[in-house]
Design a protein around this motif. Structure first.
Motif, mmCIF file in Angstrom:
data_model
loop_
_atom_site.group_PDB
_atom_site.id
_atom_site.type_symbol
_atom_site.label_atom_id
_atom_site.label_comp_id
_atom_site.label_asym_id
_atom_site.label_seq_id
_atom_site.Cartn_x
_atom_site.Cartn_y
_atom_site.Cartn_z
ATOM 1 N N ALA A 37 0.866 -1.175 0.000
ATOM 2 C CA ALA A 37 0.000 0.000 0.000
ATOM 3 C C ALA A 37 0.904 1.225 0.000
ATOM 4 N N VAL A 38 0.728 2.088 -0.995
ATOM 5 C CA VAL A 38 1.553 3.277 -1.124
ATOM 6 C C VAL A 38 0.675 4.505 -0.937
ATOM 7 N N ILE A 39 0.990 5.311 0.074
ATOM 8 C CA ILE A 39 0.278 6.561 0.312
ATOM 9 C C ILE A 39 1.094 7.683 -0.324
ATOM 10 N N HIS A 40 0.520 8.337 -1.316
ATOM 11 C CA HIS A 40 1.202 9.452 -1.978
ATOM 12 C C HIS A 40 0.880 10.739 -1.222
ATOM 13 N N LEU A 41 1.890 11.308 -0.608
ATOM 14 C CA LEU A 41 1.715 12.487 0.226
ATOM 15 C C LEU A 41 1.848 13.754 -0.611
ATOM 16 N N GLU A 42 1.217 14.812 -0.143
ATOM 17 C CA GLU A 42 1.196 16.055 -0.910
ATOM 18 C C GLU A 42 2.529 16.794 -0.879
ATOM 19 N N ASN A 43 3.437 16.356 -0.016
ATOM 20 C CA ASN A 43 4.772 16.956 -0.001
ATOM 21 C C ASN A 43 5.703 16.293 -1.014
ATOM 22 N N GLY A 44 5.125 15.414 -1.849
ATOM 23 C CA GLY A 44 5.909 14.748 -2.875
ATOM 24 C C GLY A 44 6.516 13.433 -2.432
ATOM 25 N N LYS A 45 6.417 13.123 -1.156
ATOM 26 C CA LYS A 45 6.967 11.873 -0.642
ATOM 27 C C LYS A 45 5.893 10.789 -0.647
ATOM 28 N N LYS A 46 6.331 9.577 -0.444
ATOM 29 C CA LYS A 46 5.377 8.488 -0.347
ATOM 30 C C LYS A 46 5.741 7.581 0.822
ATOM 31 N N PHE A 47 4.719 7.041 1.421
ATOM 32 C CA PHE A 47 4.884 6.125 2.545
ATOM 33 C C PHE A 47 4.339 4.777 2.107
ATOM 34 N N THR A 48 5.203 3.781 2.100
ATOM 35 C CA THR A 48 4.848 2.450 1.612
ATOM 36 C C THR A 48 4.656 1.501 2.786
ATOM 37 N N ILE A 49 3.551 0.786 2.793
ATOM 38 C CA ILE A 49 3.248 -0.198 3.828
ATOM 39 C C ILE A 49 3.257 -1.573 3.169
ATOM 40 N N LEU A 50 4.112 -2.449 3.648
ATOM 41 C CA LEU A 50 4.247 -3.789 3.099
ATOM 42 C C LEU A 50 3.822 -4.814 4.134
ATOM 43 N N ASN A 51 3.160 -5.850 3.671
ATOM 44 C CA ASN A 51 2.787 -6.951 4.554
ATOM 45 C C ASN A 51 3.345 -8.223 3.940
ATOM 46 N N SER A 52 4.377 -8.729 4.534
ATOM 47 C CA SER A 52 4.979 -9.969 4.050
ATOM 48 C C SER A 52 4.248 -11.137 4.697
ATOM 49 N N GLY A 53 3.479 -11.826 3.875
ATOM 50 C CA GLY A 53 2.617 -12.879 4.396
ATOM 51 C C GLY A 53 1.251 -12.341 4.742
ATOM 52 N N SER A 54 0.781 -11.339 3.953
ATOM 53 C CA SER A 54 -0.431 -10.623 4.339
ATOM 54 C C SER A 54 -1.715 -11.366 4.053
ATOM 55 N N SER A 55 -1.647 -12.464 3.318
ATOM 56 C CA SER A 55 -2.884 -13.097 2.883
ATOM 57 C C SER A 55 -3.677 -13.622 4.060
ATOM 58 N N VAL A 56 -4.785 -12.944 4.361
ATOM 59 C CA VAL A 56 -5.631 -13.403 5.454
ATOM 60 C C VAL A 56 -6.274 -14.733 5.103
ATOM 61 N N ALA A 57 -6.413 -15.047 3.813
ATOM 62 C CA ALA A 57 -6.970 -16.335 3.422
ATOM 63 C C ALA A 57 -6.067 -17.474 3.883
ATOM 64 N N ARG A 58 -4.803 -17.160 4.162
ATOM 65 C CA ARG A 58 -3.905 -18.165 4.746
ATOM 66 C C ARG A 58 -3.862 -18.019 6.260
ATOM 67 N N ASN A 59 -4.746 -17.181 6.766
ATOM 68 C CA ASN A 59 -4.878 -16.980 8.209
ATOM 69 C C ASN A 59 -3.647 -16.328 8.835
ATOM 70 N N ASN A 60 -2.913 -15.556 8.044
ATOM 71 C CA ASN A 60 -1.778 -14.818 8.591
ATOM 72 C C ASN A 60 -2.295 -13.502 9.164
ATOM 73 N N ILE A 61 -2.700 -13.544 10.402
ATOM 74 C CA ILE A 61 -3.341 -12.358 10.981
ATOM 75 C C ILE A 61 -2.594 -11.824 12.202
ATOM 76 N N TYR A 62 -1.441 -12.416 12.523
ATOM 77 C CA TYR A 62 -0.724 -11.974 13.714
ATOM 78 C C TYR A 62 0.647 -11.423 13.334
ATOM 79 N N LEU A 63 1.009 -10.312 13.954
ATOM 80 C CA LEU A 63 2.307 -9.707 13.691
ATOM 81 C C LEU A 63 3.427 -10.577 14.250
ATOM 82 N N GLN A 64 4.491 -10.746 13.425
ATOM 83 C CA GLN A 64 5.670 -11.508 13.830
ATOM 84 C C GLN A 64 6.922 -10.644 13.851
ATOM 85 N N GLY A 65 6.860 -9.526 13.139
ATOM 86 C CA GLY A 65 8.012 -8.637 13.083
ATOM 87 C C GLY A 65 7.636 -7.339 12.397
ATOM 88 N N ILE A 66 8.382 -6.265 12.688
ATOM 89 C CA ILE A 66 8.095 -4.952 12.115
ATOM 90 C C ILE A 66 9.413 -4.287 11.748
#
Length: 849
Positions: free
Chosen positions: A693-722
């Motif tokens: 998920a990439v949030i395009h900010l009005e200051n020209g920067k972007k904040f990217t959110i990545l979920n490695s193993g994000s598929s909830v269909a595989r029941n990956n719903i708990y944080l393991q690392g950040i």
């Protein structure tokens, strides 16, 4: 030569901008405007651009709670197409200036000129709507600009092709007029009363072909030869002779017919329907591309069986049965982008292209350098929608604040629920305050902050809606006020916001006053039970059932309000006996099987236990586990809420969308960040739903959110690392600056809760430590078998040193009697008591017998 050179530069710039615009990804295909039009979502499917003044949409329902937007998915009859609609509200209004194409003899009652339509012929996408009128075999297409709507009607072969214009439709009409300008143009006006007490709408319509005949009906009776009429029940028809296709374009204004014409000419200079439709789509491409999400869940193949993980995510097919080919990632992206779309439907621009608008004083004003807005559902939207827009649309947020201050100038009060420049006084609190404070805290400061502080103080110090009781007693008392518990809690949060604003403006006197008031939530919280309760005649109101929906709460019960102190979560935890007790109580909120009792309240919906996602006071509560040693439950319950309370179906919202709040909650939560207390810099880390998920900010920067193993269909719903910017991150929250500075935030998820990892993370803090109050004691009439009747005085503080009381009506001080045992009660006695801790006295609690 200079002119030629300038022209070349401008041309190259235009090409460059065009190429830049073309690079933006088109997410409009994921938007399904029919989500929320079923169930109790109260959305509409029609044509609109982001935050547009015009919402051109079909009207299929004339009355009833589920007809608030004028449309419900289950309907099969359409009465016409009007130019204003509310999205997701719980009260009906708008649906102004109805157009309806017909054939044959004109009928003026909407029940008579209505037509059946079929879902298979209905289609909607951002900025576009179409359907087919079965009764007349007319194809209808709609599109819009900010202040104008365009209709394209394709008629069968007929010499009696009509358009009915109905100014009486829906609301109580106070006055109206209509005028035939020439054989291509009509103008008119309607003043009506509904939720907004006095709404003004002018319109100017132009048609692509000349009409051959016309007629005005007054009180549903056709008046021959009349070119202009005034009254409370006006309708008009125009007729075309076998026109094939007719395009109507309609500008509206709250200022004047000339204003409507200016809007129309500026935004729709010709009759090119496709051009307007493309422009509307382009606006939506630009708006939706502010956040780009990818992934979400794997495709389930035809030959695969539904897994228990898919069932847990709400895909609803029993194990052992074949599933169709379903791209669940696409479903989630559809839910996400439709939610983002709904969050951008309101507030609505209310100023004309020349800046003129009708103010709260019903006078015409000019907005200099900003757009003036209306439709502020602030009790709802301050929680997630405005923080979302503060993040991705700062210019518009600044315009909102300037609109608030203009409203203050005109009515002497910041808006509560502003609709068509009418103050409806709907709902409780003064929640333009957190919107202003959150924006200021996050760098939006190009407004008169001193004036804003003045407006805040004026708004919360008036004698209205229990505010006088709140100031005099440290709580709104139920003796003379309904909704007393909810009001106290919401007022305390607003006061916390004022305190933060005063602190940022270096106003220590104001800070000390309002940070004290921000703690008044303690005076309605029973520390023994952990529930917030109504106070009456010195005591807790009895009988008490936390499951009961009653008039002490706004659209809820004690369960749904007992965790509403987002400005002082740590204080709430302490009063509930510490993290373990708090977590257990919070878990019980989500897991209790006790049913709702009391008043039937349809807004209390989307239940998980007693958590009510269909209503706003619950929206921050799943994130409160982040303040405990059970932070994995934040992820667990967020997964349940997102999978159970949202879908890509017409009934895919748990309750009223409330001008985008229900949708904005999903957007923020699917990104994995949530601001539980707007005005705070900390955003809670939740459960990101997409691989990227990439949030395009009005200051020209972007904040990217990545979920490695994000598929909830595989029941990956708990944080393991950040990770933050590719380095291990050890906090359960992000600061706003972390996002605003741009970067990459990555979470790793798995099937099992990693409690060791979670407990090592630094918890967020939300705590009031300055100018602490001593909560008010209670005075309880004891039930004894024999006289004398006695009253017990009890501290509601965890650390109170002493209680002092009087029985002669005088105000107690530390020189009054020290309470040590129950007090005998005689007739016509007044007991007054204070609790004292560290030399600081509570408010006086008073009981009359």
């Amino acid at each position: 030569m200079i002119k030629t050179y300038s022209a070349i530069i401008l041309g190259l710039l235009a090409v460059s901008l065009s190429a830049s615009a073309q690079k933006k990804k088109d997410y409009t295909g994921y938007v399904n405007p029919f989500i929320g039009t079923g169930g109790h979502g109260h959305t509409y499917p029609g044509a609109v651009v982001p935050f547009g003044m015009v919402q051109l949409s079909p009207d299929t329902r004339l009355e009833g709670w589920d007809g608030c937007s004028g449309y419900h998915y289950t309907d099969s009859v359409v009465y016409g197409f009007s130019h204003t609609h509310l999205s997701g509200t719980g009260i009906a209004d708008y649906c102004d200036i109805l157009f309806m194409p017909t054939t044959g003899t004109p009928q003026f009652k909407n029940t008579e000129h209505s037509s059946r339509f079929q879902k298979k012929n209905e289609f909607a996408s951002p900025g576009y709507y179409k359907t087919k009128l079965d009764k007349y075999s007319i194809d209808v297409e709609l599109t819009a600009t900010t202040r104008a709507g365009m209709h394209r009607y394709s008629y069968p072969s007929t010499r009696e092709a009509n358009i009915i214009i109905d100014l009486q439709h829906r609301d109580q009409v106070l006055n109206s007029w209509i005028e035939i300008v020439n054989d291509h143009e009509i103008k008119g006006y309607r003043e009506s009363r509904s939720w907004a007490n006095d709404q003004h709408v002018y319109f100017y319509a132009k048609f692509s072909k000349p009409f051959k005949a016309y007629g005005i009906a007054v009180n549903d009776v056709l008046q021959e030869g009349l070119k202009k009429a005034e009254g409370k029940n006006l309708k008009l028809y125009i007729r075309f002779d076998n026109p094939g296709q007719v395009i109507s374009k309609v500008g509206i204004s709250a200022v004047s017919a000339d204003g409507a014409l200016k809007n129309l000419n500026a935004e729709m200079p010709d009759f090119d329907f496709k051009k307007v439709q493309r422009a509307a789509k382009a606006q939506w491409i630009d708006a939706l591309a502010k956040i780009e999400v990818e992934g979400g869940a794997p495709e389930v193949k035809q030959e695969e069986q539904m897994s228990t993980e898919a069932l847990a995510y709400g895909y609803g097919r029993p194990p052992g049965k074949k599933a169709p080919v379903v791209d669940y990632g696409k479903i989630k992206r559809t839910i996400f982008y439709t939610a983002l779309y709904h969050a951008m439907l309101s507030p609505n621009i209310y100023s004309d292209v020349d800046g003129q608008y009708r103010g709260m004083d019903q006078k015409i004003h000019t907005a200099n350098g900003f757009n003036y807005y209306t439709v502020f559902s602030l009790w709802d939207t301050f929680r997630a929608e405005h923080p979302l827009l503060t993040l991705i649309d700062k210019k518009r947020t600044l315009d909102f604040i300037k609109s608030f201050l203009a409203i203050y100038d005109q009515q002497g009060l910041l808006p509560i629920w502003s609709l068509a420049s009418n103050e409806t006084y709907c709902m409780i609190g003064n929640h333009s305050i957190p919107v202003i404070v959150d924006a200021y805290a996050k760098g939006i400061r190009d407004f008169d902050a001193e004036k804003a502080l003045e407006a805040m103080k004026v708004s919360v110090n008036r004698n209205q809606f229990g505010l006088d009781s709140y100031r005099q007693n440290g709580a709104v008392l139920a003796d003379n006020n309904q909704e007393s518990v909810s009001k106290t809690l919401e007022y305390a949060f607003d006061d916390w916001c004022i305190a933060q604003f005063a602190k940022m403006l270096n106003k220590p006197v104001d800070y000390n006053q309002y940070i004290q008031r921000a703690q008044y939530w303690k005076n309605v919280q029973d520390k023994d039970s952990g529930f917030v309760r109504a106070r009456k005649n010195g005591d807790w109101l009895t009988p008490f059932d936390p499951n009961e929906v009653n008039h002490n709460y706004v659209e809820g019960n004690a369960w749904q309000y007992s965790f509403l102190a987002p400005q002082d979560v740590n204080g709430l935890i302490a009063r509930m006996g510490g993290k373990a007790n708090f977590s257990a109580k919070l878990n019980e909120l989500f897991t209790t099987t006790a049913p709702l009792t009391g008043i039937q309240q349809p807004d209390v919906s989307g239940l998980i236990g007693q958590y009510a996602h269909g209503n706003e006071p619950s929206h921050h509560m799943a994130y409160l586990f982040n303040f405990t040693d059970d932070a994995d439950k934040t992820q667990f319950f967020l997964n349940r809420i997102m999978s159970e309370q949202y879908s890509d179906k017409p009934d895919g919202l748990a309750g009223n969308d409330d001008c985008g709040q229900m949708s904005a909650w999903y957007v923020m939560s699917a990104l994995g960040i949530y601001n539980i207390a707007p005005g705070q810099q900390q955003l809670q880390i939740g459960l990101p739903q997409f691989e990227s998920a990439v949030i395009h900010l009005e200051n020209g920067k972007k904040f990217t959110i990545l979920n490695s193993g994000s598929s909830v269909a595989r029941n990956n719903i708990y944080l393991q690392g950040i990770n933050l910017n590719k380095k291990a991150y050890n906090k359960l929250y992000l600061s706003y600056d972390d996002i605003a500075n741009g970067g990459e935030f990555e979470v790793f998820t798995g099937r099992l809760a990693n409690r060791i990892f979670m407990q090592d993370l630094e918890k967020s803090t939300s705590e009031i430590t300055a100018n602490l109050i001593t909560p008010n004691p209670t005075i309880t009439l004891l039930k004894t078998f024999a006289p004398p009747t006695q009253a017990a005085i009890k501290s509601n503080d965890t650390e109170a040193d002493a209680i002092y009381f009087t029985t002669d009506g005088s105000t107690p001080t530390t020189s009054s009697k020290l309470y040590s045992k129950p007090v005998p009660v005689s007739s016509n006695m007044t007991i007054k008591a204070i609790a004292v801790h560290n030399g600081k006295s509570s408010f006086v609690t008073e009981a009359h017998y």
